[in-house]
Design a protein around this motif. Sequence first.
Motif: not given
Length: 687
Positions: A1-11, A44-51, A621-623
């Motif tokens: 699953m490609k996620k361009q705006l959402i950071s990696a999952v944490l367990t 929550l995880n880091r919720g990274l947005v990259a643009t 919800i992000w960033g």
Amino acid sequence: MKKQLISAVLTASLLATSVAVPIAASAEANTPTYQTTERKMEKLNRGLVATYRTKDSQNVDATGVYLSWRLLGDEPLETQEYDIYKNDEYLTTTTDASGTNYVDEDGTASDTYKVVKAGASATDVAGETAVTPGTNHVAASSSYSSLANSFTYVDIPIVRPDPVERMGDGKTSYYYTYDSDHEGGANDGSVGDLDGDGDYELVLKWDPTDSKDSAGADYTGNVYIDAYELDPDNDGYMWRIDLGQNVTAGAHYTQFMVYDFDGDGKSEIAMKTAPGTIDGTGKYVSEVGDTEEIRNVDNTASFVGDGSVSGMKGKNPYTQYLTIFDGATGAALATTEYIPYDTVSSWGDSKFNRSERYLAGVAYLDGVTPNIIMCRGYYAAAVIRAYNWDGSTLTLQWQYVGSSSGESSLYGQGNHNLSIGDIDGDGCDEIVYGSAALDNDGKTVMGNTQLGHGDAMHMSDFNNDGEQEVFSVKEDSEGYNYYAQDLRNPATGEHFWDSGVLTADDDNGRGVMDNIDDDYALEHSNALALGWSNQLDYVYDLNGDAIAAKPSSAGKGSFDNFLVYWDGDLGRELLDANIIQKYDASTGYTTRFWGESDGYTLTGGSTNNYTKRNYTLVADIWGDWREEIIMPINKDSSTEQAYLRVFTSTIPTEYRLTTLMHDSQYRMSVAWQNVAYNQPTHTSYYV
């Protein structure tokens, strides 16, 4: 699953943790002070947005990659630093004085990024999934570069339901808007970590074109509740709940709470159901009923009125359930009886209008564990129930009944919405029910102003004193004749200004309060937040003094409906329809982003709920701490692919705040935002 705006999952799952929550600003340092709470909040995880930033429509260059991420509630606001990795190589460390965003001037669209706590181990860095930049979208502005007015969005494909035949008369209901009187399609939404991966998933309500206000009576199509990964690829659909033809469609009937009620790291969904409701696995919700009567109900029968009783056509006031669903699968986990109906007269009318008004919320009644709050009635009689879900059993904690008027009753004091927070400083949440409040014990009515019903209400620490204030507008004459807009202490009912100072001649249907001009707030420490409403001409400060003309926009909305944290200063922006505006309290002038004539709109977005112009959701919800705006796309088409478009700001900010979702009051306001006449979020502290 490609996620361009959402950071990696944490367990890591949701844990009971001491989360530092800013509650008031220090006058000396202008930074928040803290309290410690043991409330169970989402992990929550880091919720990274990259643009990747490109040229705007005026060919102004602003290349590079913009990054934005969460500062979590268990991380120190003043001292936390972050390491940024680019293409798995260390790039830089942010300072403790910087915001939780960064611009890599040399970044390209093909680079990948990770953000971790400074000094994280090589194992932790390797376990963080890299984020690829999404595409930037910028305004048409001749005055500002794209850096100053840029934003991005991601489109989430959603599955439009097929037309359905109504049980009562065989007419067909559709799930798209085909004229101004028939608004159907994607409607209100909420978020929760449904699968325990540290990311938010979205829960969406679909309304048919014949949905009804409770004052009307007719058959409607089915209401559907979907769940989606916030994923731009076409594999985001998770499940669908069909509420069936015994649940009337409309803004006042289905209030769905998405929250982790049992602390297992995964959110559940709680809402009113009925015979015929089918869960996300294809089973009737009655199968997990807690009585033989529920388990043996005829799920093929109609329980809605056929018109033989005035005002009851298409409504099912009698046979109703409360069901809690598993967030990952949509499976019904438990079903019990909803708040009983009794008789039509007991609710204060004779046409099944006042009885068919429902509210819901989430409250930490003991200060630790979240409870499900379900409500029925507010124009007259009001009944509120609190439930606990422990993962296997749905338990009624208490029931409040307000069946007669008076200062000690909620009778007649409710709004088309509610707010929830700790208003008396005991660490436990109260339910602010319009013009009065209910203590966490479910017995004691607090601060009853007896000003009656209203359409809009806002609660936060508007004057930065560490306590909650409530701003509301009034529909009933006992309200607007004395306080068309009312600012009060919700625990005591004490008003901030005298009766008769701000009055109206009719229903004051919209109103907003918050810090909407940070420059003004910095210069007026005794009047920080500003409030206004549709029946009055001015913006007023906390003392009830008129400051300047209220926000307006020449036919583009009244801007007394919604708010958003967007451009990176500490004031909130004005949001109405698909336009964001900024208010200048020194002049009373309102401007669009960015420029009076060429400012951008939220491209392609549609709003919900007719003149209320609501969004599917506005929440952080992000960033970083600023909010995302979610709107339906292609809502007026029966054939084009339907989407939810998630807009997020890419304007850098120097300010850092803990993710708003780790402020309990804000997080609960996200949960109840979909209720009836949607209201914007508010933190427990002054920003």
